[in-house]
Design a protein around this motif. Structure first.
Motif, PDB file in Angstrom:
ATOM      1  N   LEU A  78       0.854  -1.186   0.000  1.00 31.73           N
ATOM      2  CA  LEU A  78       0.000   0.000   0.000  1.00 31.73           C
ATOM      3  C   LEU A  78       0.888   1.233   0.000  1.00 31.73           C
ATOM      4  O   LEU A  78       1.800   1.352   0.817  1.00 31.73           O
ATOM      5  N   ASP A  79       0.617   2.144  -0.933  1.00 28.18           N
ATOM      6  CA  ASP A  79       1.324   3.423  -0.943  1.00 28.18           C
ATOM      7  C   ASP A  79       0.624   4.379   0.011  1.00 28.18           C
ATOM      8  O   ASP A  79      -0.589   4.610  -0.109  1.00 28.18           O
ATOM      9  N   VAL A  80       1.379   4.918   0.946  1.00 29.22           N
ATOM     10  CA  VAL A  80       0.834   5.842   1.951  1.00 29.22           C
ATOM     11  C   VAL A  80       1.425   7.229   1.704  1.00 29.22           C
ATOM     12  O   VAL A  80       2.652   7.370   1.604  1.00 29.22           O
ATOM     13  N   ARG A  81       0.570   8.233   1.608  1.00 29.05           N
ATOM     14  CA  ARG A  81       1.024   9.598   1.398  1.00 29.05           C
ATOM     15  C   ARG A  81       0.557  10.480   2.545  1.00 29.05           C
ATOM     16  O   ARG A  81      -0.583  10.358   3.002  1.00 29.05           O
ATOM     17  N   VAL A  82       1.433  11.375   2.969  1.00 32.54           N
ATOM     18  CA  VAL A  82       1.079  12.353   4.003  1.00 32.54           C
ATOM     19  C   VAL A  82       0.540  13.591   3.302  1.00 32.54           C
ATOM     20  O   VAL A  82       1.281  14.324   2.640  1.00 32.54           O
ATOM     21  N   GLU A  83      -0.768  13.818   3.440  1.00 32.34           N
ATOM     22  CA  GLU A  83      -1.423  14.965   2.805  1.00 32.34           C
ATOM     23  C   GLU A  83      -2.397  15.567   3.816  1.00 32.34           C
ATOM     24  O   GLU A  83      -3.574  15.196   3.861  1.00 32.34           O
ATOM     25  N   PRO A  84      -1.921  16.520   4.633  1.00 34.23           N
ATOM     26  CA  PRO A  84      -2.752  17.081   5.714  1.00 34.23           C
ATOM     27  C   PRO A  84      -4.019  17.767   5.223  1.00 34.23           C
ATOM     28  O   PRO A  84      -5.006  17.859   5.966  1.00 34.23           O
ATOM     29  N   GLU A  85      -4.002  18.247   3.980  1.00 31.37           N
ATOM     30  CA  GLU A  85      -5.158  19.020   3.499  1.00 31.37           C
ATOM     31  C   GLU A  85      -6.288  18.130   2.984  1.00 31.37           C
ATOM     32  O   GLU A  85      -7.400  18.600   2.752  1.00 31.37           O
TER      33      GLU A  85
END
Length: 253
Positions: A78-85
């Protein structure tokens, strides 16, 4: 990149060095060379940001701690991305989270590990269906079955073991203990569960497990009845032989 591996039936993790431990429930540890591993006692390990070399080293380290290792581990990525918005959840082929906090990684690891465990048992259940179907067809066409009681009893034992591991050890249907301390992650957990269809797959697997178990028990009962009837005929034959010998002895006298 999160990579989940199902390495064996069980792992002994109590003596992991404290200097490497980031959290205990579930066990999260630093990986030499960079990255984090979240390891579960039911034989799964989830690696975050770990290179191929570091993964091999971690698997070598886990091998002595693993009971009944699988020759080909079940794997999920699984690709996990940090995107707070963004709202936390699947977006454009990846899974967005507000931060790369340890608690979020542990929660992702919980669901990924349950996902590979479900995949493993789904494959095993499919194989059990394939083995039992010819027996059911034979019973329908001939009204009897061949085989040994011990073989079917062993199959029932294997099914009971699957159920014990799913319900008792992995607790697939239960919420992680992590949510008791971090209730703000409830929504993230619900999104992850929905993404991997954990509850739906568990319910389907439990129905198949109940059906296969019932079929196997029916086969064992039929075989036992067949053996009991055979023993009764042996007893009748022995009684007849004894009567004939007695009559022959009386005639000789």
């Amino acid at each position: 990149r999160a990579r989940a591996l199902l390495l064996g039936a069980r792992m002994e993790l109590r003596n992991w060095p404290e200097s490497e431990v980031l959290a205990r429930v579930p066990l999260a540890v630093c990986v030499p060379g960079g990255g984090i591993a979240v390891v579960f006692r039911y034989g799964a390990a989830v690696l975050f940001g770990v290179t191929s070399e570091a993964e091999r080293a971690m698997r070598d380290r886990l091998a002595p701690l693993t009971e009944h290792p699988y020759p080909t581990p079940e794997a999920e990525e699984l690709d996990v991305r940090v995107e707070p918005e963004r709202a936390e959840g699947p977006h454009e082929g990846a899974f967005a989270v507000h931060s790369a906090s340890l608690e979020r990684l542990q929660l992702i690891a919980e669901v990924l590990s349950k996902n590979v465990l479900l995949g493993h048992y789904e494959t095993r259940m499919a194989a059990d269906f394939d083995r039992l179907e010819p027996l059911a067809l034979q019973l329908e066409r001939e009204g009897r079955i061949r085989g040994r009681t011990r073989e079917h009893a062993k199959r029932i034992g294997a099914l009971l073991l699957i159920e014990q591991r799913m319900v008792g050890r992995a607790e697939i249907g239960e919420k992680p203990e992590l949510l008791w301390e971090h209730p703000e992650l409830e929504r993230l957990y619900a999104v992850l569960e929905d993404e991997f269809e954990v509850r739906e797959r568990l319910a389907a697997l439990e129905r198949k497990l109940a059906l296969v178990s019932r079929m196997a028990r029916t086969l064992v009962d039929l075989l036992n009845a067949k053996h009991s009837l055979r023993v009764e005929w042996y007893i009748v034959a022995l009684i007849v032989v004894e009567i004939l010998l007695t009559l022959y002895g009386m005639w000789k006298r």
